[in-house]
Design an enzyme around this catalytic site. Structure first.
Site, PDB file in Angstrom:
ATOM      1  N   LYS A 263      44.862  44.167  40.475  1.00 37.25           N
ATOM      2  CA  LYS A 263      43.668  45.010  40.500  1.00 37.25           C
ATOM      3  C   LYS A 263      43.764  46.020  41.644  1.00 37.25           C
ATOM      4  O   LYS A 263      44.243  45.700  42.732  1.00 37.25           O
ATOM      5  CB  LYS A 263      42.418  44.142  40.712  1.00 37.25           C
ATOM      6  N   ARG A 336      40.387  35.879  28.383  1.00 41.95           N
ATOM      7  CA  ARG A 336      40.482  35.586  26.948  1.00 41.95           C
ATOM      8  C   ARG A 336      41.635  34.628  26.658  1.00 41.95           C
ATOM      9  O   ARG A 336      41.611  33.908  25.652  1.00 41.95           O
ATOM     10  CB  ARG A 336      40.604  36.900  26.160  1.00 41.95           C
TER      11      ARG A 336
HETATM   12  N1  BES Z   1      37.238  39.381  35.449  1.00 44.98           N
HETATM   13  C1  BES Z   1      37.499  40.643  34.873  1.00 44.98           C
HETATM   14  C2  BES Z   1      36.245  41.319  34.313  1.00 44.98           C
HETATM   15  C3  BES Z   1      35.182  41.699  35.314  1.00 44.98           C
HETATM   16  C4  BES Z   1      35.046  43.011  35.724  1.00 44.98           C
HETATM   17  C5  BES Z   1      34.271  40.774  35.776  1.00 44.98           C
HETATM   18  C6  BES Z   1      34.052  43.381  36.605  1.00 44.98           C
HETATM   19  C7  BES Z   1      33.287  41.129  36.663  1.00 44.98           C
HETATM   20  C8  BES Z   1      33.153  42.438  37.076  1.00 44.98           C
HETATM   21  C9  BES Z   1      38.489  40.511  33.718  1.00 44.98           C
HETATM   22  O1  BES Z   1      39.414  39.492  33.843  1.00 44.98           O
HETATM   23  C10 BES Z   1      39.266  41.775  33.647  1.00 44.98           C
HETATM   24  O2  BES Z   1      40.012  42.043  34.561  1.00 44.98           O
HETATM   25  N2  BES Z   1      39.076  42.529  32.558  1.00 44.98           N
HETATM   26  C11 BES Z   1      39.758  43.752  32.357  1.00 44.98           C
HETATM   27  C12 BES Z   1      40.226  43.769  30.933  1.00 44.98           C
HETATM   28  C13 BES Z   1      41.171  44.876  30.623  1.00 44.98           C
HETATM   29  C14 BES Z   1      42.493  44.644  31.331  1.00 44.98           C
HETATM   30  C15 BES Z   1      41.357  44.938  29.134  1.00 44.98           C
HETATM   31  C16 BES Z   1      38.784  44.895  32.632  1.00 44.98           C
HETATM   32  O3  BES Z   1      37.600  44.758  32.322  1.00 44.98           O
HETATM   33  O4  BES Z   1      39.204  45.895  33.186  1.00 44.98           O
HETATM   34 MN    MN Z   2      41.162  40.085  34.903  1.00 45.15          MN
END
Ligand code: BES
Ligand code: MN
Ligand code: ZN
Length: 484
Positions: A263, A336
């Site tokens: 991230k 997921r």
């Molecule tokens: N845990 C995150 C989602 C999230 C984002 C939770 C903001 C709380 C606040 C999840 O695992 C994630 O990283 N999702 C990605 C998915 C993408 C790579 C398709 C996202 O939302 O960017």
């Molecule tokens: Mn994630």
């Protein structure tokens, strides 16, 4: 948690460290909400004059503190905004909660608002929450008792229910607020076990060896990059003659660094990525405490998504519990993956309904903002859960699963891939991915709580900064709906 006592609404002698009254928005200034007769009697015309002086409006989250300077048998009066409708239960919960947030150091607080005792108690208990586990010198003054208007067996039942619900929400907030150096899969599983055993429930914890034997390739893949191996926790509540059987599944990523797709923003918020798991653990304990005649089994996968040397890679193909294969397009779409395994396992028990909750996508926050839960799934059950959640005071909104988004998850090399090539409809795409692991005849709902689980902004209503407990009240209410 403070104790809650009931006092007949007609009692006009008020002794407490602080008294809370409501202010309702009205043309030409706020008026005091019903239930404050004794306060008005004690303070006479001075009260209305004070409200005018302070320009009190009665809007939500307006909390005004007035010292009574010896004019009343309580030293502090707190006027809290209820908005336009003092008969709306959620407005009362929020107003009372906002007041109680400012009173955590006052020993005894009396609420003088004419509303159901359970509503007042729930708002007060939710608002009085504080997370002090990591303060080296926590404030020794503490709220010990909240008195709410009401009497009789029905009122006592309402307050007991509010205590169970608020206790479950507080347990989730504590788990979410606990930092990831202390809350990792093994320790999280231990905390889940303690909570469940205290509620008299049967617990099974699968460690990494058991996960390998059970072919949980999604959970193992996501957990591989961490020095702290993954877990799968199973908690069951089996009352006699259940009216329905419900499976609960919740995402338990104790920290989401993104993995090798590291991230680049907001990583410090990702201790909240186990909010769905915590919600399901607390909910099944609450369902047991309420002795609801519904069988519930919680299946909770726990992993830390880290980029260590053994980490899973973009382009890896994982084989899941149910034999499905998934190409990893992005290691940050990890939720997921652990959920696919957990849903497949939960479905093996042949439940009548499935409820899953997860901090799954940033796209949820883009679509609905930080306070509204997105609900996807089988339409009738989805709508029943949305209605139950809304009635319990949570904002939950039904979202579609458009057919045209599904082919984006087709993979040239595996059964499916965990991300599409673009950002469009990201919350719904994640819903489609989960749907792949749900048996065709099983009514299911997916609650995306990414924003609602963790409040990064200022506190509001009964919601503190940090962990919020989002989803718990919806899940409990949905199970109560099945209990009839
Ligand atoms: N845990 C995150 C989602 C999230 C984002 C939770 C903001 C709380 C606040 C999840 O695992 C994630 O990283 N999702 C990605 C998915 C993408 C790579 C398709 C996202 O939302 O960017
Ligand atoms: Mn994630
Ligand atoms: Zn995540």
């Amino acid at each position: 948690m403070p104790t809650v006592s009931l006092l007949a609404a007609s009692a006009d002698v008020i002794a407490a460290d602080a008294v809370v009254v409501g202010a309702v928005r009205a043309a030409g200034g706020a008026r005091i909400a019903p239930g404050a007769r004794a306060v008005e009697k004690a303070m006479g015309k001075r009260l209305a004059a004070a409200l005018a002086t302070l320009e009190v409006t009665g809007r939500p989250d307006e909390v005004v503190r007035i010292p009574t300077l010896g004019t009343a048998p309580f030293p502090l009066l707190v006027v809290t905004g209820l908005g336009d409708d003092p008969h709306d239960a959620e407005s009362v919960r929020r107003g009372v909660g906002a007041a109680l947030r400012t009173l955590t150091g006052h020993g005894h607080v009396r609420v003088a608002i004419d509303a159901p005792p359970g509503v007042i108690a729930e708002g007060a208990l939710l608002g009085s929450y504080a997370f002090t586990a990591y303060k080296s010198a926590p404030d020794r003054r503490r709220l010990r008792r909240i008195t709410v208007p009401g009497s009789g067996a029905g009122a006592r039942r309402e307050v007991a229910h509010a205590r169970v619900v608020a206790g479950a929400v507080a347990a989730v907030r504590d788990l979410v607020n606990t930092p990831p150096n202390d809350l990792y899969p093994q320790s999280f599983a231990g905390r889940a076990r303690s909570l469940a055993e205290a509620a008299g429930l049967a617990v099974e914890v699968l460690d990494e060896r058991a996960l390998r034997r059970g072919r949980f390739g999604g959970i193992l893949g996501v957990g591989a990059g961490s020095a702290r191996p993954p877990r799968l926790v199973r908690i069951s509540y089996r009352p006699d003659r259940p009216r329905a059987r419900v499976a609960l599944v919740g995402k338990g990523i104790t920290f989401d660094s993104g993995g090798l797709n590291l991230k680049t923003a907001k990583m410090e918020q990702m201790k909240s990525d186990m909010g769905g798991a915590a919600a399901m653990i607390a909910s099944i304990c609450a369902v047991a405490a309420l002795k609801l005649p519904v069988e519930v089994v919680a299946t909770v996968p726990m992993a830390e998504n880290m980029p260590g040397g053994a980490a899973y890679r973009p382009s890896d193909i994982l084989t899941f519990r149910n034999g499905r294969t998934v190409e990893v397009g992005d290691t940050d779409a990890e939720g997921r993956l652990i959920l696919g395994d957990a849903i497949a396992r939960a479905a093996e028990d042949g439940p009548d309904y499935l409820i899953e909750a997860s901090t799954l996508t940033g796209a949820q926050v883009v679509a609905l903002g930080p306070r509204v839960i997105g609900a996807m799934g089988e339409p009738a059950w989805r709508d029943a859960v949305v209605a139950a959640g809304n009635a319990a005071g949570e904002a939950v909104w039904a979202m579609p699963l458009p057919d045209d988004l599904r082919p984006g998850l087709d993979s040239p090399v595996a059964d499916l891939v965990n991300v599409t090539g673009d950002r469009w409809g990201g919350m719904l795409v994640a819903g489609h991915f989960l749907a792949d692991f749900v048996p065709a005849a099983l009514p299911w709902v997916h609650l995306d709580i990414a924003g609602p689980a963790f409040n990064t902004k200022a506190p509001w209503g009964y919601t503190p900064k940090g962990g919020t407990g989002a989803g718990v009240r919806t899940v409990i209410a949905a199970v109560e709906h099945l209990a009839g």
